[in-house]
Design an enzyme around this catalytic site. Structure first.
Site, short mmCIF file in Angstrom:
data_model
loop_
_atom_site.label_atom_id
_atom_site.label_comp_id
_atom_site.label_asym_id
_atom_site.label_seq_id
_atom_site.Cartn_x
_atom_site.Cartn_y
_atom_site.Cartn_z
N ARG A 1 0.43 6.65 7.73
CA ARG A 1 0.46 6.81 6.27
C ARG A 1 -0.06 8.18 5.85
NH1 ARG A 1 1.34 1.70 3.90
NH2 ARG A 1 0.45 -0.08 4.99
N ASP B 1 4.03 3.33 6.42
CA ASP B 1 3.44 3.07 7.72
C ASP B 1 4.40 2.42 8.69
OD1 ASP B 1 3.56 0.49 6.34
OD2 ASP B 1 2.37 -0.26 8.01
N ASP C 1 7.50 2.82 -2.70
CA ASP C 1 7.75 3.89 -1.72
C ASP C 1 9.22 3.95 -1.31
OD1 ASP C 1 7.62 1.46 -0.38
OD2 ASP C 1 6.15 2.10 1.11
N VAL D 1 11.36 5.29 8.55
CA VAL D 1 10.61 6.50 8.20
C VAL D 1 9.14 6.18 7.96
CG1 VAL D 1 12.60 7.73 7.26
CG2 VAL D 1 11.27 6.23 5.75
N ASP E 1 14.59 -0.88 0.17
CA ASP E 1 15.31 -1.11 1.43
C ASP E 1 16.26 -2.29 1.20
OD1 ASP E 1 15.80 -0.79 4.20
OD2 ASP E 1 14.24 -2.21 4.72
N LYS F 1 0.82 -1.19 0.00
CA LYS F 1 0.00 0.00 0.00
C LYS F 1 0.86 1.25 0.00
CE LYS F 1 -2.69 -2.36 3.39
NZ LYS F 1 -3.19 -2.30 4.78
P1 IMP Z 1 12.52 -4.38 0.84
O1 IMP Z 1 12.00 -5.64 0.26
O2 IMP Z 1 13.33 -4.60 2.08
O3 IMP Z 1 13.21 -3.48 -0.14
O4 IMP Z 1 11.24 -3.69 1.43
C1 IMP Z 1 10.60 -2.67 0.87
C2 IMP Z 1 9.32 -2.41 1.65
O5 IMP Z 1 9.54 -2.42 3.07
C3 IMP Z 1 8.85 -1.02 1.34
O6 IMP Z 1 8.00 -1.03 0.24
C4 IMP Z 1 8.15 -0.61 2.60
O7 IMP Z 1 6.81 -1.02 2.57
C5 IMP Z 1 8.87 -1.35 3.70
N1 IMP Z 1 9.88 -0.48 4.35
C6 IMP Z 1 11.21 -0.52 4.25
N2 IMP Z 1 11.81 0.46 4.96
C7 IMP Z 1 10.79 1.15 5.53
C8 IMP Z 1 10.76 2.31 6.38
O8 IMP Z 1 11.76 2.93 6.78
N3 IMP Z 1 9.51 2.73 6.74
C9 IMP Z 1 8.36 2.12 6.34
N4 IMP Z 1 8.36 1.04 5.54
C10 IMP Z 1 9.57 0.56 5.14
MG MG Z 2 5.85 -0.99 0.18
#
Ligand code: IMP
Ligand code: MG
Length: 178
Positions: free
Chosen positions: A164, A158, A99, A152, A102, A42
């Site tokens: 959000r 969220d 968004d 963040v 990470d 979302k």
């Molecule tokens: P990844 O698979 O670790 O790249 O995760 C990405 C997803 O984790 C993003 O789309 C966010 O929904 C969530 N996420 C990662 N870091 C943050 C943060 O600092 N705040 C909120 N959501 C995060």
């Molecule tokens: Mg996400």
């Protein structure tokens, strides 16, 4: 809600200006191409709504919903598809709208997952990039802001489904999730 925020990382003005630049860059790079934007729900919903109003080329939009996080602040590494696309992407230029990039696990899973449907190309637009935490070998083609390794919230992002609706990106006080 505001009392849970340690500091403002990206103000409404900064977000507005940078999102406009991203929309303009994408519009010129993809002019004349058959483009479908895929929002990753979302977290993308506010960013995508603002971005799309700066995209000036004809395009379609679709959404996927995935879960990778549970309720914590650290990725579990597992990606589950909760909602798949509702249109065919064969021959189309796919642009993911995310968004925050990470660990990169989510988008590296999704790019591979869609490859068998034979899109013409797959690109990634992310509002924020947290390169310090990258685990998967993946890079954004368009990144709004490089951000430090802090949790963040706001502007769609969220913690436990809250925050959000903040109009800016803020750093959450660590005592909220520790
Ligand atoms: P990844 O698979 O670790 O790249 O995760 C990405 C997803 O984790 C993003 O789309 C966010 O929904 C969530 N996420 C990662 N870091 C943050 C943060 O600092 N705040 C909120 N959501 C995060
Ligand atoms: Mg996400």
């Amino acid at each position: 809600m505001l009392e849970d925020i340690q500091s403002v990382l990206l103000s409404e003005q900064q977000l507005e200006a940078r999102v406009a630049e991203l929309g303009e860059a994408i519009s010129s790079d993809f002019a004349g191409k058959d483009v479908v934007f895929i929002g990753v729900l979302k977290g993308c919903f506010i960013f995508m709504a603002d971005l799309m109003r700066h995209v000036t080329i004809p395009c379609s939009m679709d959404f996927m919903a995935v879960s990778s996080y549970g309720s914590g602040t650290v990725s579990t590494g597992a990606v589950k598809i909760n909602k798949d696309l509702s249109q065919d992407i064969a021959g189309k230029h796919v642009i993911f709208v995310e968004d925050i990039l990470d660990s990169g696990v989510t988008l590296s899973y999704l790019t591979n997952y869609l490859k068998v449907r034979q899109p013409a190309s797959v690109s990634i637009t992310t509002l924020m990039d947290k390169p310090a935490r990258r685990k998967a070998d993946i890079k954004a083609d368009y990144a709004g802001f490089e951000v430090p390794d802090a949790f963040v919230v706001g502007y769609g992002l969220d913690y436990n489904e809250k925050y959000r609706n903040l109009p800016f990106i803020g750093i959450l006080k660590p005592e909220i999730y520790s």
